[in-house]
Design a protein around this motif. Structure first.
Motif, PDB file in Angstrom:
ATOM      1  N   ALA A 160       3.574   5.758  -5.723  1.00  7.93           N
ATOM      2  CA  ALA A 160       3.439   5.785  -7.183  1.00  7.93           C
ATOM      3  C   ALA A 160       2.280   6.683  -7.605  1.00  7.93           C
ATOM      4  CB  ALA A 160       3.254   4.365  -7.714  1.00  7.93           C
ATOM      5  N   LYS A 161       1.174   6.615  -6.886  1.00  8.27           N
ATOM      6  CA  LYS A 161       0.024   7.466  -7.218  1.00  8.27           C
ATOM      7  C   LYS A 161       0.378   8.945  -7.082  1.00  8.27           C
ATOM      8  CE  LYS A 161      -3.994   4.559  -6.329  1.00  8.27           C
ATOM      9  NZ  LYS A 161      -5.226   4.421  -5.536  1.00  8.27           N
ATOM     10  N   ASP A 162       1.234   9.259  -6.106  1.00  7.07           N
ATOM     11  CA  ASP A 162       1.610  10.654  -5.867  1.00  7.07           C
ATOM     12  C   ASP A 162       2.817  11.087  -6.697  1.00  7.07           C
ATOM     13  OD1 ASP A 162      -0.498  10.794  -4.133  1.00  7.07           O
ATOM     14  OD2 ASP A 162       0.697  11.026  -2.326  1.00  7.07           O
ATOM     15  N   ILE A 217      -6.300   0.663   1.103  1.00  4.01           N
ATOM     16  CA  ILE A 217      -5.347   1.001   2.172  1.00  4.01           C
ATOM     17  C   ILE A 217      -4.442   2.138   1.718  1.00  4.01           C
ATOM     18  CG2 ILE A 217      -3.413   0.156   3.566  1.00  4.01           C
ATOM     19  CD1 ILE A 217      -4.793  -2.644   3.401  1.00  4.01           C
ATOM     20  N   ALA A 218      -3.978   2.076   0.471  1.00  5.91           N
ATOM     21  CA  ALA A 218      -3.102   3.129  -0.065  1.00  5.91           C
ATOM     22  C   ALA A 218      -3.819   4.475  -0.082  1.00  5.91           C
ATOM     23  CB  ALA A 218      -2.639   2.765  -1.471  1.00  5.91           C
ATOM     24  N   PRO A 237       0.804  -1.224   0.000  1.00  9.82           N
ATOM     25  CA  PRO A 237       0.000   0.000   0.000  1.00  9.82           C
ATOM     26  C   PRO A 237       0.841   1.280   0.000  1.00  9.82           C
ATOM     27  CG  PRO A 237      -0.937  -1.593   1.505  1.00  9.82           C
ATOM     28  CD  PRO A 237       0.400  -2.139   1.067  1.00  9.82           C
ATOM     29  N   ALA A 238       1.935   1.278   0.730  1.00 15.35           N
ATOM     30  CA  ALA A 238       2.802   2.460   0.755  1.00 15.35           C
ATOM     31  C   ALA A 238       3.442   2.670  -0.614  1.00 15.35           C
ATOM     32  CB  ALA A 238       3.880   2.310   1.832  1.00 15.35           C
ATOM     33  N   LEU A 239       3.841   1.592  -1.264  1.00 17.72           N
ATOM     34  CA  LEU A 239       4.415   1.703  -2.601  1.00 17.72           C
ATOM     35  C   LEU A 239       3.375   2.274  -3.573  1.00 17.72           C
ATOM     36  CD1 LEU A 239       6.786  -0.743  -4.242  1.00 17.72           C
ATOM     37  CD2 LEU A 239       4.798  -0.038  -5.512  1.00 17.72           C
ATOM     38  N   VAL A 240       2.145   1.813  -3.462  1.00 25.46           N
ATOM     39  CA  VAL A 240       1.069   2.313  -4.322  1.00 25.46           C
ATOM     40  C   VAL A 240       0.840   3.803  -4.068  1.00 25.46           C
ATOM     41  CG1 VAL A 240      -1.417   2.159  -4.775  1.00 25.46           C
ATOM     42  CG2 VAL A 240      -0.040   0.068  -4.606  1.00 25.46           C
ATOM     43  N   SER A 284       8.050   6.394 -10.190  1.00 26.79           N
ATOM     44  CA  SER A 284       7.509   6.354 -11.551  1.00 26.79           C
ATOM     45  C   SER A 284       6.650   5.106 -11.731  1.00 26.79           C
ATOM     46  CB  SER A 284       8.643   6.354 -12.571  1.00 26.79           C
ATOM     47  OG  SER A 284       9.311   5.108 -12.553  1.00 26.79           O
ATOM     48  N   ALA A 285       5.749   5.155 -12.703  1.00 28.47           N
ATOM     49  CA  ALA A 285       4.920   3.989 -13.027  1.00 28.47           C
ATOM     50  C   ALA A 285       5.805   2.825 -13.473  1.00 28.47           C
ATOM     51  CB  ALA A 285       3.903   4.345 -14.101  1.00 28.47           C
ATOM     52  N   ASP A 286       6.905   3.116 -14.163  1.00 29.29           N
ATOM     53  CA  ASP A 286       7.825   2.053 -14.585  1.00 29.29           C
ATOM     54  C   ASP A 286       8.447   1.354 -13.379  1.00 29.29           C
ATOM     55  OD1 ASP A 286       7.338   2.478 -17.266  1.00 29.29           O
ATOM     56  OD2 ASP A 286       9.160   3.648 -17.594  1.00 29.29           O
TER      57      ASP A 286
END
Length: 143
Positions: free
Chosen positions: A82-84, A123-124, A76-79, A88-90
């Motif tokens: 990435a969302k913020d 959760i993210a 969830p923290a990684l998501v 990067s999406a890659d």
């Protein structure tokens, strides 16, 4: 101890970086050159394969484009990161490696956010960016 606790859950396969790597942990020493040639190369391969096959761990090319394993608890923290746009999406694309009998491996990439399940996304979304960064303290150590 606090620093180690914050970094638990994110490790590199064999590259050097801001988090520990599995190859050197198994070898018990820094590795010069390819880990395949190390006397503990088979044990390193077995450990990497076991981690890669775990249902609780996802693989990414997260840290400097190198193979990085992330425990599901850090998902969830990684998501959130990435969302913020912190990652990067890659970098947040999930990587699944299939090991071939020849020693080669094939990579199957699932783009971000296609791999994110509903529970992880929920959760993210409830997590602050600061909380997400705290779970991925390695970001502050990158060169």
């Amino acid at each position: 101890m606090g620093q180690a606790r914050r970094e638990r859950g994110v490790v590199l396969a064999s590259a050097r970086g801001p988090v520990p790597n599995i190859a050197e942990a198994v070898a018990g020493e820094p590795i010069v050159g390819s880990w395949w040639a190390h006397p503990k190369g088979k044990a390193i391969f077995a450990a990497l394969s076991e981690i890669d096959d775990s249902e609780d761990i996802r693989c990414f090319k997260l840290i400097d484009g190198k193979v990085t394993f992330v425990h599901a608890a850090r998902g969830p923290a990684l998501v959130r990161l990435a969302k913020d746009g912190v990652l990067s999406a890659d970098a947040a694309a999930s990587l699944q490696q299939e090991h071939m009998p020849t020693g080669e491996h094939r990579n199957f990439v699932t783009p971000f956010p296609d791999w994110v399940d509903e529970v992880t996304a929920t959760i993210a979304d409830a997590m602050t960016l600061e909380a997400a960064r705290a779970q991925h303290a390695w970001l502050d150590k990158k060169s």
